[in-house]
Motif scaffolding. Structure first.
Motif, short mmCIF file in Angstrom:
data_model
loop_
_atom_site.label_atom_id
_atom_site.label_comp_id
_atom_site.label_asym_id
_atom_site.label_seq_id
_atom_site.Cartn_x
_atom_site.Cartn_y
_atom_site.Cartn_z
N THR A 40 0.83 -1.19 0.00
CA THR A 40 0.00 0.00 0.00
C THR A 40 0.87 1.25 0.00
OG1 THR A 40 -1.75 -1.16 1.15
CG2 THR A 40 -1.79 1.23 1.30
N GLU A 53 -6.08 -2.56 -5.14
CA GLU A 53 -5.27 -3.20 -4.11
C GLU A 53 -5.91 -4.45 -3.57
OE1 GLU A 53 -2.35 -2.20 -1.70
OE2 GLU A 53 -3.15 -0.19 -1.30
N ASP A 54 -5.05 -5.39 -3.23
CA ASP A 54 -5.46 -6.63 -2.59
C ASP A 54 -6.39 -7.46 -3.46
OD1 ASP A 54 -3.87 -6.00 -0.38
OD2 ASP A 54 -5.44 -4.72 0.46
#
Ligand SMILES: Nc1ncnc2c1ncn2[C@@H]1O[C@H](COP(=O)(O)OP(=O)(O)OP(=O)(O)O)[C@@H](O)[C@H]1O
Ligand SMILES: [Mg+2]
Length: 646
Positions: free
Chosen positions: A226, A353-354
């Motif tokens: 991140t 993200e993720d």
């Protein structure tokens, strides 16, 4: 709690120059604007003393942003007073205000309509105000540290206060940070970005290239994915559009992530009202929704779509943004959504993200975005293992652990060089395995346990008082230590709140066996273990764990039987809600309850036999699968699989 003291500068002298009526007018206007600003920032005006206003933040209920709101209010008062001259037709610079803010314990006594605020913070705020230059806001130590993530401060003066042996440093607010810093913000600690030059350069080169469409940054929790993409985004030229979505268990399940991208690409989007895209609960009127759709359609037409097609594509976008299940199959939906996003900015950077949390259909959409023609660039992050499908279409950038030297530097950067004795700093660097989250969490736990204390000068000191016998070896162990140190009530909230997931609705706590969550929640948010309240898919008052691993640790400390009971109880609570999201969640939690039941258990405490529990879970999952059949066939299939496996 924070106290704001705002006093008009040199007003006595000014009063001699102005006539009495003008003086009264200046005072009245000042008092009313200061009161307005204080109220708007959630504070309370406690009293007027001469030309000074004294206000408190956090008297009713203390929150972790008391200091930040107090400082913001102070700055707004300064702004408003600066504009007063013009409003009252006085010469520029006639009326100025000085503001002091201090944070600490105070006692508020109320008897009928009379009240009194006593305590160090109140006196200190007044003293700080007195040393402030007109038109500035000066902070005490604790306030300065509490707002370091949001404001840039510089040392103002050293004060010698009555009754205090050590001198007190005061701080002047010099600027507001455009992007608040995260991480150890509660303690005002932050480290520069280190040890990732190579990866940063690789990503920057990728964004400049025309032949690559996607990169996938892969690293374990806390390694710095991140942070890396945030730093990358911060270095983009302002003309490069960049939209970021961070998936979580809720935001990965359906197409909400697509909705978030569309809402960022096309601001002013219609929202579902209380959904994940509507954090303030300010759903827009239907007229705005129409205007939004028209805008998107017009852009698509300019890009070469015919009018009817443009209208249809815009409609499919509006559906997903508003949280409606679109009546179209993926083969229509994915190109439509991609076209609308490209129309907003063809060379945009999509940060997702993720992606390991992406359910099958969202995953399918991302693959479409990665492979379909166009100039967009996707920056994806994931925890291991690497997804083979995405990896075949994207360049994989692994994030190796930080070097031991960089991990050590991180300790020094956070606390000051040499604060942690060499043997411990080395211990942390090695034990962390180069994981920056580990380093930060360990520092946090040392602050919590008093091993690290802040001196009145603002510097940190390593004390022998709570000497750490040994350095824990995993983030998990650090979190376990943090949980063990909690008072019982708070610990119970953290444990039971972990059953819904990384986010739990406040209103569900009683059904999870927590009756009075007020005080523990205030403790937990103040301590930075939980963030909230905020709006999520099923609630307007939700709390989220600081880190998913913290939630996992709390969840792991519940026995299987207890988990089964709590999942079932949470499912019962969800049954009272409406909509497809709730249906799927009920099914999922009943299935978790069933899976958690120890083999020897006949069923739940309320008498539900384990076979009945499985059947019930299957029914709910089946029902949820039906709603997703058209738009999210893979998700639907996954739900049915789950139902059949029961
Ligand atoms: N290179 C770095 N230099 C300094 N601090 C860092 C660095 N990388 C990460 N950090 C800090 O470490 C913490 C964890 O990093 P981050 O949240 O980016 O991890 P992550 O890989 O995204 O974890 P997760 O998989 O849980 O999302 C953050 O507070 C971040 O600011
Ligand atoms: Mg992350």
């Amino acid at each position: 709690m924070s106290v704001v003291f705002a006093d008009l500068a040199d007003f006595t002298a000014l009063s001699e120059r102005l006539d009495a009526e003008d003086v009264a007018r200046v005072q009245d206007t000042y008092f009313s604007l200061a009161s307005e600003v204080v109220a708007a920032h959630g504070g309370q005006v406690e009293k007027f003393i001469g030309d000074a206003v004294m206000a408190t933040f956090g008297t009713e209920r203390s929150a972790d942003d008391d200091a930040e709101r107090a400082v913001r209010a102070g700055l707004r008062i300064v702004d408003a007073v600066d504009r007063l001259d013009r409003r009252l037709r006085l010469a520029d610079g006639t009326v100025r205000v000085r503001v002091g803010v201090d944070t600490g314990e105070v006692v508020v006594t109320r008897r009928g309509s009379t009240w009194r605020v006593t305590g160090d913070a109140a006196n200190t705020a007044a003293r700080l105000q007195a040393v402030a230059e007109p038109g500035t806001v000066v902070l005490g130590d604790e306030t300065a540290f509490a707002v370091a993530h949001a404001y840039v401060v510089s040392p103002a003066r050293v004060l010698h206060l009555k009754g205090k042996s050590a001198p007190v440093q005061s701080w002047a607010v010099t600027a507001e940070r455009a992007e608040p810093r995260r991480g150890l913000r509660l303690h005002g600690l932050a480290a520069p970005f280190l040890g990732r030059d190579e990866q940063l350069a690789r990503l920057a080169a990728f964004l400049d290239a025309d032949d690559a469409r996607a990169v996938l940054v892969v690293a374990p929790p806390g390694a710095g994915k991140t942070r890396l993409v945030d730093e990358l985004a911060a270095r983009l030229t302002p003309d490069r559009a960049c939209w970021t979505v961070r998936l979580n268990l809720d935001l990965g399940r359906g197409y909400e992530a697509v909705a978030s991208l569309l809402a960022q690409a096309w601001p002013g989007a219609p929202s579902s009202g209380g959904g994940p895209l509507d954090p303030d609960g300010t759903s827009s009127a239907p007229a705005d929704a129409d205007a939004w759709e028209t805008r998107v359609a017009a852009a698509l037409e300019r890009g070469g779509h015919d009018a009817a097609a443009a209208r249809r594509v815009a409609g499919l976008c509006a559906d997903v943004v508003a949280g409606r299940t679109p009546e179209a199959v993926p083969a229509d939906l994915y190109p439509a959504w991609t076209a609308a996003l490209d129309a907003a900015a063809p060379r945009a950077v999509w940060v997702v993200e993720d992606v390991h949390l992406a359910a099958p259909d969202l995953h399918a959409f991302l693959r479409h975005a990665v492979t379909a023609d166009g100039d967009r660039h996707l920056v994806l992050t994931s925890r291991p293992p690497v997804d083979p499908a995405l990896a075949s279409d994207a360049a994989v950038v692994p994030l190796e652990p930080l070097s031991v030297a960089d991990s050590r530097r991180l300790v020094d950067e956070l606390l000051g060089t040499g604060v942690v004795p060499g043997e411990y700093a080395d211990g942390v660097a090695v034990a962390s395995g180069g994981n920056p989250l580990f380093v930060e969490e360990l520092v946090r736990s040392w602050i919590q346990s008093g091993v690290l204390v802040r001196r009145p000068t603002g510097a940190w000191a390593f004390t022998s008082a709570g000497h750490p016998a040994e350095v824990p070896t995993t983030v998990h162990a650090i979190y376990q230590g943090q949980l063990d140190a909690l008072p019982r009530a708070a610990r119970s909230v953290v444990e039971r709140g972990s059953v819904p997931g990384t986010t739990f609705p406040l209103d569900a706590l009683p059904s999870l066996g927590v009756d009075d969550a007020g005080e523990p929640l205030a403790d937990l948010t103040r301590g930075g273990l939980l963030v909230g309240p905020h709006t999520d898919a099923v609630s307007t008052r939700a709390y989220t764990y600081r880190h998913a691993l913290l939630r996992d640790t709390a969840y792991g400390s519940l026995g299987r039987r207890r988990r089964a009971e709590l999942h079932a109880r949470f499912a019962r609570w969800l049954e009272g809600l409406e909509g497809p999201v709730a249906t799927e969640l009920v099914g999922t939690h009943l299935a978790h309850a069933y899976d958690s039941l120890p083999t020897t258990a006949a069923g739940l405490e309320d008498g539900t036999a384990s076979g009945d529990l499985a059947a019930e879970a299957a029914t709910w999952l089946d029902r949820a699968a039906t709603t997703h059949l058209v738009a999210s066939p893979q998700r639907s299939a996954a739900l049915l699989d789950r139902a059949l496996a029961l």
